[in-house]
Enzyme design. Structure first.
Site, PDB file in Angstrom:
ATOM      1  N   LYS A 203       0.839  -1.201   0.000  1.00 51.00           N
ATOM      2  CA  LYS A 203       0.000   0.000   0.000  1.00 51.00           C
ATOM      3  C   LYS A 203       0.874   1.251   0.000  1.00 51.00           C
ATOM      4  O   LYS A 203       1.864   1.332   0.733  1.00 51.00           O
ATOM      5  CB  LYS A 203      -0.918  -0.025   1.225  1.00 51.00           C
ATOM      6  CG  LYS A 203      -1.946   1.096   1.278  1.00 51.00           C
ATOM      7  CD  LYS A 203      -2.861   0.900   2.479  1.00 51.00           C
ATOM      8  CE  LYS A 203      -3.918   1.995   2.559  1.00 51.00           C
ATOM      9  NZ  LYS A 203      -4.840   1.797   3.704  1.00 51.00           N
TER      10      LYS A 203
ATOM     11  N   SER B 193      -9.465   2.135   2.304  1.00 48.89           N
ATOM     12  CA  SER B 193      -8.470   2.804   1.481  1.00 48.89           C
ATOM     13  C   SER B 193      -7.403   1.867   0.911  1.00 48.89           C
ATOM     14  O   SER B 193      -6.605   2.275   0.062  1.00 48.89           O
ATOM     15  CB  SER B 193      -7.786   3.898   2.297  1.00 48.89           C
ATOM     16  OG  SER B 193      -7.065   3.350   3.395  1.00 48.89           O
TER      17      SER B 193
ATOM     18  N   SER C   3     -10.309   0.149   6.508  1.00 47.72           N
ATOM     19  CA  SER C   3      -9.586   0.255   5.237  1.00 47.72           C
ATOM     20  C   SER C   3      -8.962  -1.040   4.737  1.00 47.72           C
ATOM     21  O   SER C   3      -8.531  -1.104   3.584  1.00 47.72           O
ATOM     22  CB  SER C   3      -8.498   1.331   5.345  1.00 47.72           C
ATOM     23  OG  SER C   3      -9.085   2.605   5.421  1.00 47.72           O
TER      24      SER C   3
END
Length: 450
Positions: free
Chosen positions: A78, A152, A176
């Site tokens: 990420k 996210s 997320s």
């Protein structure tokens, strides 16, 4: 020729250790898939093609290759975690395009175990929202390209679901990890506070944000968590003497005024039936969520972003992010002094004294359309996020573990999921229950994009 796309990390690492495959051929095959498919999915902000192949060759020459638990396994990271030599943009034009001097501790531990970082995955700006889109493009759900992958950690989830990486790193501050995992048919664990290294942004969102795995199998998630924790040893699991767990089933949304759509309630009922047949004691019971939960979630969520936005040029931020940070600045002092999270823990502890595991929907409705949500108002984004994922925030606010497990299929053909939650220290217990679902109701690993 054997294909390694769609195989688990455990399978790939075993093949490389046993010399049935080389790190280069495995990495190259995944890079080829990225080149063919990511134009449609939008999972990656940066693909490390040359660097990953060079690192695969270096790995193959190591004398301890046969001892590495993630030998040659491609890893997606990420884009809010440092990767040595790469910039960390956090989904924004306002962040510096400066290469990181060192790996984040989570990246370093997985690399030390033999993983090869193949790229950095897309996130919404500052990892704020449950849709992944912004200056670096729109990330789509590989199972339904008309829908967002969620956020996210949307890019990480999309990469794994599309077979572009067998495992990925993400993190979870208000769902997320669990939101994109549920959308994309993956297994994930948001660990409890302090179980795995955090170090995410400016203070880990007041300790609410945790790093964790995105995987297609429970075995991969267990292995990643063990390595991230600094040990390959299995975490202790509190197995009842009878082997039977007390499972509470709740279909209620924790947020007043937000309802759970029928397909997601049906998945929980069906999952409860699976656990009953497996011999567990299952009964309907709703946690005593306070009416103030929505306010506590809002103030902490916005204040956390206000901290992360400090020092960034507001002119380069999306409109929704500027608004979020401005709202959060009003709450910062109050959040730092707040006892609301302690009150929430005390309110929920008696419930978990009576139940080992809580089973709920992972989401309340299907993910929004894959559109430029970053161009829309903050209020519109907040409303859509709350409607889709009201069941995530309680476990960030308490700092307790929660797992999203694929279970069933929505009418659209996209995956459905359920959530498991428990007290601190129940990470392995939740994964044990997830493993029962995996054994009794196995899920599809990779979206059919070819």
């Amino acid at each position: 020729m054997t294909s390694w796309v769609g195989r688990s990390a455990v399978e790939i690492a075993a093949a490389i250790r046993e010399k049935r495959a080389t790190p280069r051929e495995v990495v190259a095959e995944h890079l080829d898939r990225i080149a063919r498919l990511d134009g449609r999915v939008g999972a990656f902000r940066r693909v490390r093609a040359e660097a990953a192949l060079a690192e695969a060759d270096e790995l193959a020459a190591r004398g301890d290759l046969a001892e590495l638990p993630l030998a040659g396994v491609p890893l997606a990271v990420k884009d809010n975690l440092d990767v040595r030599g790469e910039s960390k943009r956090n989904g924004s034009a306002a962040t510096p395009d400066t290469p990181a001097a060192a790996d984040h501790v989570t990246v370093a531990r997985l690399r030390a175990a033999g993983a090869v970082v193949i790229g950095l995955t897309n996130v919404p700006e500052l990892c704020v929202f449950g849709t992944t889109d912004g200056v670096h493009g729109i990330t789509r759900n590989p199972w339904d390209l008309t829908r967002t992958a969620g956020g996210s950690s949307g890019g990480s989830a999309a990469a794994v679901a599309a077979g572009m990486a067998p495992i990925a790193l993400g993190n979870d501050g208000m769902g997320s990890l669990r939101i994109p995992a549920a959308n994309c048919g993956l297994l994930t664990l948001k660990p409890g506070y302090g179980v795995l290294p955090a170090g995410i942004g400016g203070g880990d969102w007041f300790g609410m944000s945790e790093n964790g795995p995105l995987a297609t199998t429970v075995a991969d998630a267990r292995l990643m968590c063990a390595l991230l924790a600094g040990s390959e040893r299995r975490w202790p699991s509190r197995v009842p003497p009878t082997g039977m767990r007390k499972v509470a089933v709740s279909l209620r949304s924790p947020l007043l005024g937000v309802t759970v759509a029928a397909p997601f309630r049906a998945a929980v009922r069906e999952a409860a039936g699976v656990l009953i047949k497996a011999g567990h004691q299952v009964r309907r019971a709703d946690p005593p969520y306070p009416a103030s939960l929505a306010t506590t979630s809002l103030t902490h969520w916005t204040a956390a972003v206000a901290v992360d936005a400090e020092g960034l040029d507001p002119r380069l931020l999306d409109r929704r992010t500027r608004t979020q940070a401005a709202i959060g600045r009003r709450f910062l002092k109050g959040v730092r002094a707040s006892t609301a999270r302690d009150t929430l823990r005390r309110r929920l502890e008696p419930f978990f004294a009576e139940h080992d595991v809580l089973l709920t929907p992972a989401l309340a409705r299907r993910s929004p359309a894959a559109e430029p949500w970053h161009e829309r108002s903050w209020l519109r984004n907040a409303a859509v996020n709350s409607a889709c994922s009201p069941l995530s925030p309680p476990w960030n606010l308490t700092g307790w573990p929660a797992v999203s497990v694929p279970f069933g299929v929505l009418p659209s053909g996209a995956p459905c999921a359920v959530q498991l939650a428990g007290l601190p220290g129940s990470e392995q217990e939740l994964l044990d229950v997830a493993a029962e679902f995996e054994r009794l109701r196995p899920w599809r690993r990779t979206a059919p994009l070819d």
